[in-house]
Scaffold this motif. Sequence first.
Motif, PDB file in Angstrom:
ATOM      1  N   GLY A  42      20.419  49.764  41.977  1.00  0.00           N
ATOM      2  CA  GLY A  42      19.357  50.357  41.175  1.00  0.00           C
ATOM      3  C   GLY A  42      18.339  49.387  40.631  1.00  0.00           C
ATOM      4  N   LEU A  43      18.195  48.239  41.275  1.00  0.00           N
ATOM      5  CA  LEU A  43      17.240  47.227  40.813  1.00  0.00           C
ATOM      6  C   LEU A  43      16.157  46.983  41.856  1.00  0.00           C
ATOM      7  N   SER A  44      15.717  48.026  42.520  1.00  0.00           N
ATOM      8  CA  SER A  44      14.772  47.865  43.623  1.00  0.00           C
ATOM      9  C   SER A  44      13.444  47.261  43.178  1.00  0.00           C
ATOM     10  N   GLU A  45      13.082  47.427  41.911  1.00  0.00           N
ATOM     11  CA  GLU A  45      11.801  46.906  41.438  1.00  0.00           C
ATOM     12  C   GLU A  45      11.920  45.516  40.818  1.00  0.00           C
ATOM     13  N   LEU A  46      13.056  44.867  40.947  1.00  0.00           N
ATOM     14  CA  LEU A  46      13.258  43.548  40.364  1.00  0.00           C
ATOM     15  C   LEU A  46      12.560  42.486  41.202  1.00  0.00           C
ATOM     16  N   ASN A  47      11.459  41.973  40.699  1.00  0.00           N
ATOM     17  CA  ASN A  47      10.732  40.915  41.382  1.00  0.00           C
ATOM     18  C   ASN A  47      10.689  39.639  40.559  1.00  0.00           C
ATOM     19  N   ASP A  48      10.899  39.756  39.253  1.00  0.00           N
ATOM     20  CA  ASP A  48      10.781  38.618  38.358  1.00  0.00           C
ATOM     21  C   ASP A  48      12.052  38.544  37.510  1.00  0.00           C
ATOM     22  N   LEU A  49      12.933  37.621  37.845  1.00  0.00           N
ATOM     23  CA  LEU A  49      14.213  37.506  37.153  1.00  0.00           C
ATOM     24  C   LEU A  49      14.031  37.164  35.681  1.00  0.00           C
ATOM     25  N   PHE A  50      13.050  36.322  35.341  1.00  0.00           N
ATOM     26  CA  PHE A  50      12.798  35.984  33.940  1.00  0.00           C
ATOM     27  C   PHE A  50      12.400  37.239  33.156  1.00  0.00           C
ATOM     28  N   GLU A  51      11.497  38.032  33.719  1.00  0.00           N
ATOM     29  CA  GLU A  51      11.071  39.262  33.044  1.00  0.00           C
ATOM     30  C   GLU A  51      12.257  40.205  32.867  1.00  0.00           C
ATOM     31  N   TYR A  52      13.093  40.328  33.887  1.00  0.00           N
ATOM     32  CA  TYR A  52      14.282  41.171  33.795  1.00  0.00           C
ATOM     33  C   TYR A  52      15.174  40.698  32.652  1.00  0.00           C
ATOM     34  N   ARG A  53      15.351  39.398  32.542  1.00  0.00           N
ATOM     35  CA  ARG A  53      16.204  38.839  31.484  1.00  0.00           C
ATOM     36  C   ARG A  53      15.616  39.116  30.101  1.00  0.00           C
ATOM     37  N   MET A  54      14.300  39.058  29.973  1.00  0.00           N
ATOM     38  CA  MET A  54      13.666  39.321  28.683  1.00  0.00           C
ATOM     39  C   MET A  54      13.787  40.798  28.294  1.00  0.00           C
ATOM     40  N   GLU A  55      13.766  41.679  29.258  1.00  0.00           N
ATOM     41  CA  GLU A  55      13.846  43.110  28.996  1.00  0.00           C
ATOM     42  C   GLU A  55      15.287  43.594  28.849  1.00  0.00           C
ATOM     43  N   ILE A 105       7.671  44.183  15.260  1.00  0.00           N
ATOM     44  CA  ILE A 105       7.622  43.565  16.580  1.00  0.00           C
ATOM     45  C   ILE A 105       7.685  44.654  17.648  1.00  0.00           C
ATOM     46  N   GLU A 106       6.788  44.580  18.629  1.00  0.00           N
ATOM     47  CA  GLU A 106       6.810  45.495  19.768  1.00  0.00           C
ATOM     48  C   GLU A 106       7.396  44.761  20.968  1.00  0.00           C
ATOM     49  N   LEU A 107       8.367  45.411  21.614  1.00  0.00           N
ATOM     50  CA  LEU A 107       9.061  44.826  22.764  1.00  0.00           C
ATOM     51  C   LEU A 107       9.159  45.849  23.883  1.00  0.00           C
ATOM     52  N   LYS A 108       9.222  45.372  25.109  1.00  0.00           N
ATOM     53  CA  LYS A 108       9.571  46.214  26.254  1.00  0.00           C
ATOM     54  C   LYS A 108      10.992  45.836  26.646  1.00  0.00           C
ATOM     55  N   VAL A 109      11.897  46.812  26.507  1.00  0.00           N
ATOM     56  CA  VAL A 109      13.314  46.532  26.726  1.00  0.00           C
ATOM     57  C   VAL A 109      14.010  47.716  27.382  1.00  0.00           C
ATOM     58  N   ASN A 110      15.138  47.442  27.973  1.00  0.00           N
ATOM     59  CA  ASN A 110      16.050  48.457  28.455  1.00  0.00           C
ATOM     60  C   ASN A 110      16.830  48.929  27.229  1.00  0.00           C
ATOM     61  N   LEU A 111      16.668  50.186  26.845  1.00  0.00           N
ATOM     62  CA  LEU A 111      17.300  50.678  25.618  1.00  0.00           C
ATOM     63  C   LEU A 111      18.819  50.636  25.678  1.00  0.00           C
ATOM     64  N   ASN A 112      19.405  50.823  26.865  1.00  0.00           N
ATOM     65  CA  ASN A 112      20.863  50.731  26.995  1.00  0.00           C
ATOM     66  C   ASN A 112      21.344  49.333  26.598  1.00  0.00           C
ATOM     67  N   PHE A 129      19.391  47.006  24.878  1.00  0.00           N
ATOM     68  CA  PHE A 129      18.860  46.617  23.578  1.00  0.00           C
ATOM     69  C   PHE A 129      19.679  47.184  22.427  1.00  0.00           C
ATOM     70  N   THR A 130      20.348  48.293  22.648  1.00  0.00           N
ATOM     71  CA  THR A 130      21.198  48.872  21.602  1.00  0.00           C
ATOM     72  C   THR A 130      22.191  47.840  21.082  1.00  0.00           C
ATOM     73  N   PHE A 131      22.801  47.088  21.972  1.00  0.00           N
ATOM     74  CA  PHE A 131      23.794  46.109  21.548  1.00  0.00           C
ATOM     75  C   PHE A 131      23.156  44.938  20.806  1.00  0.00           C
ATOM     76  N   TRP A 132      21.929  44.597  21.173  1.00  0.00           N
ATOM     77  CA  TRP A 132      21.194  43.564  20.442  1.00  0.00           C
ATOM     78  C   TRP A 132      20.908  44.051  19.024  1.00  0.00           C
ATOM     79  N   VAL A 133      20.446  45.290  18.899  1.00  0.00           N
ATOM     80  CA  VAL A 133      20.150  45.858  17.579  1.00  0.00           C
ATOM     81  C   VAL A 133      21.414  45.897  16.725  1.00  0.00           C
ATOM     82  N   LEU A 134      22.531  46.301  17.310  1.00  0.00           N
ATOM     83  CA  LEU A 134      23.780  46.334  16.553  1.00  0.00           C
ATOM     84  C   LEU A 134      24.190  44.934  16.103  1.00  0.00           C
ATOM     85  N   GLN A 135      23.991  43.956  16.964  1.00  0.00           N
ATOM     86  CA  GLN A 135      24.330  42.572  16.622  1.00  0.00           C
ATOM     87  C   GLN A 135      23.525  42.079  15.423  1.00  0.00           C
ATOM     88  N   TYR A 136      22.275  42.489  15.337  1.00  0.00           N
ATOM     89  CA  TYR A 136      21.393  42.038  14.259  1.00  0.00           C
ATOM     90  C   TYR A 136      21.103  43.152  13.253  1.00  0.00           C
TER      91      TYR A 136
END
Length: 129
Positions: A18-31, A77-84, A86-93
């Motif tokens: 399900g990662l057919s649109e993955l062209n930029d690994l850094f961007e994927y990691r940030m999101e 702060i506005e971010l573009k993230v995968n909500l699935n 990012f939920t764990f990031w939000v819980l961590q902080y």
Amino acid sequence: MTDVTINRAKAITKEEVGLSELNDLFEYRMENPYMFTGKVETVIIRIDADQFTQVVDWFSDRFKVVGYDAGESKYDIELKVNLNSFTFWVLQYSGCVEVLDIGKKGETSYRNRIKETLEKALEKYEEDE
């Protein structure tokens, strides 16, 4: 360790996971602060100013500061993230981060999803009382 076996799994393609649109690994990691697949969406968080470096550490320069409250010392702060993910990031902080409502309101909002997750976690600790 004495009885170890190495299994060679067949590599699968980006499309198969399900990662057919993955062209930029850094961007994927940030999101995706944690490695989950899913749709990337825009979210706005409010974070304590003294924790702003957490946003930089996790998301590099892939965010926008869209507000600052000097009285409360908080950044929006506005971010573009995968909500699935990012939920764990939000819980961590969760002690210094708040998800703000954007777009959907009420029961279907991402903010409400975080609230329900936190309520379920709290219930586990209240059962002993």
